[in-house]
Design a protein around this motif. Structure first.
Motif, PDB file in Angstrom:
ATOM      1  N   ALA A  92     -12.671  18.622  26.327  1.00 45.37           N
ATOM      2  CA  ALA A  92     -12.712  18.314  24.902  1.00 45.37           C
ATOM      3  C   ALA A  92     -11.779  17.143  24.634  1.00 45.37           C
ATOM      4  O   ALA A  92     -10.657  17.112  25.147  1.00 45.37           O
ATOM      5  CB  ALA A  92     -12.304  19.522  24.071  1.00 45.37           C
ATOM      6  N   LEU A  94     -10.097  14.837  21.473  1.00 48.79           N
ATOM      7  CA  LEU A  94      -9.832  14.803  20.040  1.00 48.79           C
ATOM      8  C   LEU A  94      -9.042  13.552  19.692  1.00 48.79           C
ATOM      9  O   LEU A  94      -8.259  13.055  20.500  1.00 48.79           O
ATOM     10  CB  LEU A  94      -9.021  16.037  19.613  1.00 48.79           C
ATOM     11  CG  LEU A  94      -9.504  17.413  20.076  1.00 48.79           C
ATOM     12  CD1 LEU A  94      -8.462  18.460  19.728  1.00 48.79           C
ATOM     13  CD2 LEU A  94     -10.840  17.748  19.428  1.00 48.79           C
ATOM     14  N   ARG A 123      -6.972  22.994  17.085  1.00 45.96           N
ATOM     15  CA  ARG A 123      -7.361  24.021  18.052  1.00 45.96           C
ATOM     16  C   ARG A 123      -8.675  23.649  18.731  1.00 45.96           C
ATOM     17  O   ARG A 123      -9.523  22.973  18.159  1.00 45.96           O
ATOM     18  CB  ARG A 123      -7.505  25.377  17.355  1.00 45.96           C
ATOM     19  CG  ARG A 123      -6.207  25.926  16.787  1.00 45.96           C
ATOM     20  CD  ARG A 123      -6.442  27.289  16.164  1.00 45.96           C
ATOM     21  NE  ARG A 123      -5.223  27.816  15.540  1.00 45.96           N
ATOM     22  CZ  ARG A 123      -5.150  28.994  14.947  1.00 45.96           C
ATOM     23  NH1 ARG A 123      -6.221  29.784  14.910  1.00 45.96           N
ATOM     24  NH2 ARG A 123      -4.023  29.398  14.401  1.00 45.96           N
ATOM     25  N   VAL A 124      -8.814  24.121  19.955  1.00 43.79           N
ATOM     26  CA  VAL A 124     -10.030  23.882  20.724  1.00 43.79           C
ATOM     27  C   VAL A 124     -10.550  25.214  21.232  1.00 43.79           C
ATOM     28  O   VAL A 124      -9.765  26.078  21.654  1.00 43.79           O
ATOM     29  CB  VAL A 124      -9.764  22.931  21.913  1.00 43.79           C
ATOM     30  CG1 VAL A 124     -10.952  22.881  22.862  1.00 43.79           C
ATOM     31  CG2 VAL A 124      -9.442  21.534  21.402  1.00 43.79           C
ATOM     32  N   TRP A 126     -13.792  26.986  23.694  1.00 42.41           N
ATOM     33  CA  TRP A 126     -14.945  26.864  24.581  1.00 42.41           C
ATOM     34  C   TRP A 126     -15.606  28.243  24.720  1.00 42.41           C
ATOM     35  O   TRP A 126     -14.931  29.270  24.653  1.00 42.41           O
ATOM     36  CB  TRP A 126     -14.537  26.397  25.973  1.00 42.41           C
ATOM     37  CG  TRP A 126     -14.054  24.987  26.064  1.00 42.41           C
ATOM     38  CD1 TRP A 126     -14.765  23.843  25.865  1.00 42.41           C
ATOM     39  CD2 TRP A 126     -12.734  24.558  26.432  1.00 42.41           C
ATOM     40  NE1 TRP A 126     -13.983  22.728  26.074  1.00 42.41           N
ATOM     41  CE2 TRP A 126     -12.731  23.140  26.428  1.00 42.41           C
ATOM     42  CE3 TRP A 126     -11.563  25.230  26.776  1.00 42.41           C
ATOM     43  CZ2 TRP A 126     -11.607  22.384  26.740  1.00 42.41           C
ATOM     44  CZ3 TRP A 126     -10.439  24.492  27.088  1.00 42.41           C
ATOM     45  CH2 TRP A 126     -10.465  23.081  27.064  1.00 42.41           C
TER      46      TRP A 126
END
Length: 202
Positions: A92, A94, A123-124, A126
């Motif tokens: 990811a 950002l 926040r990420v 998956w």
């Protein structure tokens, strides 16, 4: 000696010296660092991360002059293997914007009342393709980099500091100035990386 050529060289030198003055640290700056916390629930991996001490005194002066900082964050999820290479599962990327507005720092428009020394990053999450085996191990690797200036923006800062308009420059002087400004811009960038194990709830 050709006066216009001498004038251009002197103007470029003055601008570069002004930019170099921004680069020279007046006080010791803490080294930037980043941390992350990752949890696994079912097939979902949630990552929370923070960045610390990314705004040095030099960058603080530039941001207060009106320049925005671009915070580039890259997070990668890996599956750990004991007897083989780790496997990359997902990545990811950002980009968040750090600025100074109305007397305070903001990150993506969100006020930072405590200042920029501690930045809570976006926040990420998956979702794994299938539910992991009980013994499966995962790790998150994070890289954070803060760019406040580019060679072009440093040139504008130099113009502001010297309070003069840029004179038409010869190709050689322009190329030399661009290379030097790019070098200073790269030196002013701040970055850090870290990794954290993905934990499961008890």
């Amino acid at each position: 000696m050709d006066w216009p050529r001498k004038h251009v060289g002197r103007g470029l030198g003055t601008a570069l010296l002004a930019v170099a003055g921004l680069h020279a640290p007046a006080v010791h700056a803490e080294e930037p660092r980043t941390t992350c916390t990752a949890t696994l629930a079912g097939r979902r991996v949630m990552v929370r991360s923070e960045a610390f001490d990314f705004v040095s005194p030099e960058l603080d002066r530039l941001v207060r002059l009106g320049m925005a900082g671009k915070l580039e964050v890259e997070l990668t999820l890996w599956q750990r293997h004991t007897v083989w290479f780790d496997a990359r599962m997902d990545t990811a990327r950002l980009t968040q914007v750090l600025a100074f507005s109305k007397g305070a720092y903001v990150l993506d428009g969100r006020p930072l009342p405590e200042g920029p020394s501690s930045l809570t990053l976006e926040r990420v999450a998956w979702t794994l393709e299938k539910r992991p085996e009980p013994g499966a191990r995962y790790e998150v690797r994070i890289s954070v980099r803060l760019h406040v200036v580019t060679a072009a923006s440093l040139g504008r800062v130099a113009a502001w500091l010297t309070q003069g308009k840029q004179a038409p420059a010869e190709e050689g002087n322009t190329l030399t100035g661009t290379v030097l400004l790019r070098s200073v811009a790269e030196d002013l960038a701040r970055g850090a990386s870290a990794r954290c194990d993905v934990t499961r709830p008890p």
